[in-house]
Design an enzyme around this catalytic site. Structure first.
Site, mmCIF file in Angstrom:
data_model
loop_
_atom_site.group_PDB
_atom_site.id
_atom_site.type_symbol
_atom_site.label_atom_id
_atom_site.label_comp_id
_atom_site.label_asym_id
_atom_site.label_seq_id
_atom_site.Cartn_x
_atom_site.Cartn_y
_atom_site.Cartn_z
ATOM 1 N N ARG A 50 0.806 -1.220 0.000
ATOM 2 C CA ARG A 50 0.000 0.000 0.000
ATOM 3 C C ARG A 50 0.839 1.271 0.000
ATOM 4 O O ARG A 50 0.430 2.300 -0.517
ATOM 5 C CB ARG A 50 -0.927 0.005 1.215
ATOM 6 N N LYS A 180 13.783 -26.757 2.877
ATOM 7 C CA LYS A 180 15.080 -26.907 3.551
ATOM 8 C C LYS A 180 15.874 -28.046 2.915
ATOM 9 O O LYS A 180 15.323 -29.106 2.605
ATOM 10 C CB LYS A 180 14.870 -27.179 5.049
ATOM 11 N N GLU A 214 13.158 -24.190 19.559
ATOM 12 C CA GLU A 214 13.624 -22.826 19.275
ATOM 13 C C GLU A 214 14.026 -22.147 20.580
ATOM 14 O O GLU A 214 13.422 -22.407 21.623
ATOM 15 C CB GLU A 214 12.507 -22.007 18.634
ATOM 16 N N HIS A 238 4.701 -27.699 9.833
ATOM 17 C CA HIS A 238 6.082 -28.185 9.716
ATOM 18 C C HIS A 238 6.273 -29.601 10.281
ATOM 19 O O HIS A 238 6.861 -30.459 9.638
ATOM 20 C CB HIS A 238 7.046 -27.225 10.421
ATOM 21 N N LYS A 337 8.963 -22.835 22.061
ATOM 22 C CA LYS A 337 9.774 -21.618 22.051
ATOM 23 C C LYS A 337 10.446 -21.487 23.409
ATOM 24 O O LYS A 337 9.965 -22.025 24.393
ATOM 25 C CB LYS A 337 8.877 -20.407 21.779
HETATM 26 C C1 BG6 Z 1 7.397 -20.300 11.277
HETATM 27 C C2 BG6 Z 1 6.705 -20.031 12.576
HETATM 28 O O1 BG6 Z 1 6.529 -20.947 10.371
HETATM 29 O O2 BG6 Z 1 8.525 -21.135 11.514
HETATM 30 C C3 BG6 Z 1 7.645 -19.398 13.580
HETATM 31 O O3 BG6 Z 1 5.603 -19.156 12.351
HETATM 32 C C4 BG6 Z 1 8.893 -20.233 13.727
HETATM 33 O O4 BG6 Z 1 7.001 -19.244 14.837
HETATM 34 C C5 BG6 Z 1 9.497 -20.548 12.364
HETATM 35 O O5 BG6 Z 1 9.823 -19.501 14.515
HETATM 36 C C6 BG6 Z 1 10.652 -21.532 12.495
HETATM 37 O O6 BG6 Z 1 11.294 -21.681 11.260
HETATM 38 P P1 BG6 Z 1 12.831 -22.055 11.144
HETATM 39 O O7 BG6 Z 1 13.069 -22.204 9.694
HETATM 40 O O8 BG6 Z 1 13.586 -20.915 11.760
HETATM 41 O O9 BG6 Z 1 13.010 -23.314 11.924
#
Ligand code: BG6
Length: 485
Positions: A50, A180, A214, A238, A337
């Site tokens: 936008r 990946k 993470e 994932h 997380k």
């Molecule tokens: C994303 C999520 O799809 O994948 C995030 O929304 C997450 O919350 C991320 O941190 C992790 O991806 P990667 O490639 O860093 O493992």
């Protein structure tokens, strides 16, 4: 480089071009594809958002992020080649009348990829506007980012909107894990070697663990994340995609439908997790204050100014696949997380040898580890003899394959989006999620969320920097297993 004397015949249009994903991932990925000579000479790259930008101002804007991402790999010559392709269309994608500018830019362009890097709430209107503008036709396709819904009903609603304008074979749903390198390598490992496949079943495999850990917290994405939580943000897509690639039958070939037919069969064989089993087969957690990336870190709710929330930031699940190959084999899925380290891996734990001929020796069963992050490695744990005289002393040793060591010189760690953008540009949808896959995944996830809601319970707190609530350990220990860390 675009030859100004003739109209470009291909284009990629990125909606949401000033958003985080586009700036951090998509434009740098396109730059890297340029640097490897993988973008066709006649490709036009159009950013659309936008905000008001001239082409030059927009190019300067994305250059900053590309430089940041490319770091030492930034090459001004490549950049100037890339920049010549770039145009900007300042339009409100939800406003039909604004599409005239885009139509003008695409005058004479044939094949076009529209990449929707916007909020899914406007996918429907973008598609409708593309259709009205005559831009949704046999030569155009769309790429859509997650989240495609937050449950089966909303996923179906989005899919219906997409299909109003584009046929399913022209809809590319992104799951960046499928881009990946190590995930691709999993397919190679399984189907380009003879010795895994005969053992790849309940007869030889005791359990499978898939972890995506993470160290980061919600990173300023609270308003999105709190609506979704770990199960929708990570497991629905994932983790289930990884599970499918581990568990699927060998596809006949790598054609989009051959692979996706096999994945959808796995998703449909997932045993539903009912209220009766919810406490035994799932664990939810929410991080409290503790340590995050080596420093004191606030808890999840404190990150949003102390707002109360029942959203899970950690989940562990025992999944079961009810088919002949996997009968009785638990698939443990875990993600969270603010865990102690950034680690994504798939562990295939083989069964113990049926009979030991080594009295007194502790035999460790073979274990295959496919590490996605932080390093891309494959490890196979094997029992070995310790070099010595006298009785046979045994010790487990790892046979390790590091992709960095093997290909270090030739390798730059790619952004997953590079591969996915290239595949979308080449019209190959094998690495994208088909409608029935996304819906089968939501069906299973909805069952879990429904059972959680009915139980009325809340996620268990865990300290930031720990491996989640104690219940996650009990989940595997109940079956005599434990997490490999
Ligand atoms: C994303 C999520 O799809 O994948 C995030 O929304 C997450 O919350 C991320 O941190 C992790 O991806 P990667 O490639 O860093 O493992």
């Amino acid at each position: 480089m675009i030859d100004k004397s003739r109209a470009p015949s291909r284009a990629i249009v990125i909606f949401g071009a000033t958003g985080d994903l586009a700036l951090r991932m998509l434009f740098p990925s396109l730059y890297f594809l340029e640097s490897e000579g993988l973008l066709s000479d006649d490709l036009l790259v159009i950013g659309s958002a936008r905000s008001d930008y001239s082409d030059a101002a927009f190019i300067a804007r994305i250059e900053e992020d590309v430089k940041k991402r490319a770091d030492g790999d930034f090459d001004p010559a490549v950049w100037s080649r890339f920049a010549k392709r770039v145009r900007y269309a300042g339009i409100d994608a939800a406003d039909a009348s604004a599409f005239a500018q885009l139509t003008a830019l695409l005058q004479g362009v044939g094949e076009t990829v529209f990449y929707l890097s916007t909020s899914p709430s406007i996918y429907g209107s973008i598609c409708a506007n593309l259709k009205t503008a005559g831009l949704a036709h046999a030569n155009t396709r769309i790429v859509v980012e997650k989240p495609i819904g937050r449950d089966l009903a909303s996923c179906r609603a989005i899919n219906d909107q997409l299909q109003e304008a584009f046929s399913e074979d022209r809809i590319f749903r992104i799951d960046h894990y499928l881009g990946k390198e190590a995930v691709q390598n999993l397919i190679a490992l399984r189907f380009a070697n003879t010795f895994f496949e005969p053992l790849w079943n309940h007869g030889s495999i005791e359990q499978v663990q898939i972890t995506i850990a993470e160290t980061v917290g919600v990173e300023g994405r609270w308003s999105y994340y709190d609506e979704y939580g770990a199960i929708r943000d990570m497991v629905q897509n994932h983790l289930l995609q990884l599970l499918c690639l581990v568990a699927m039958e060998p596809p006949a070939n790598l054609d989009p439908d051959s692979v996706r037919n096999e994945k959808v069969k796995v998703l449909r064989s997932l045993r539903p997790i009912t209220s009766a089993e919810i406490d035994k087969r799932t664990v939810r957690g929410q991080y409290g204050k503790g340590i995050g990336e080596g420093q004191a870190a606030p808890g999840y709710t404190a990150e949003a100014g102390g707002e109360a929330s029942k959203t899970e930031t950690f989940v562990a699940i025992q999944a079961n696949i009810d088919n002949w190959r996997w009968a009785g084999v638990p698939f443990y899925l875990r993600t969270g997380k603010r865990l102690p380290s950034r680690e994504s891996e798939i562990v295939i734990q083989f069964r113990q040898v049926p009979h030991s001929i080594f009295p007194g020796a502790e035999l460790k069963a073979n274990r295959l580890t496919i590490r996605l992050q932080p390093e891309e490695e494959i490890g196979l744990l094997l029992m070995n003899k310790t070099p010595s005289l006298g009785g046979l002393e045994l010790r487990p040793l790892g046979l390790n394959l590091s992709l960095d060591d093997a290909f270090g010189e030739q390798r730059r760690r790619r952004i997953a989006y590079e591969r996915l953008l290239l595949e979308a540009l080449n019209n190959n949808s094998t690495l994208f999620v088909r409608r029935d896959e996304s819906e089968a995944a939501w069906t299973w996830i909805d069952g879990i969320v429904d059972a959680w809601n009915r139980s009325g319970s809340a996620p268990t707190p865990y300290a930031a920097g720990s491996w989640g609530p104690a219940g996650a350990f009990a989940l595997t220990e109940r079956n005599g297993h434990s997490w490999f860390e």
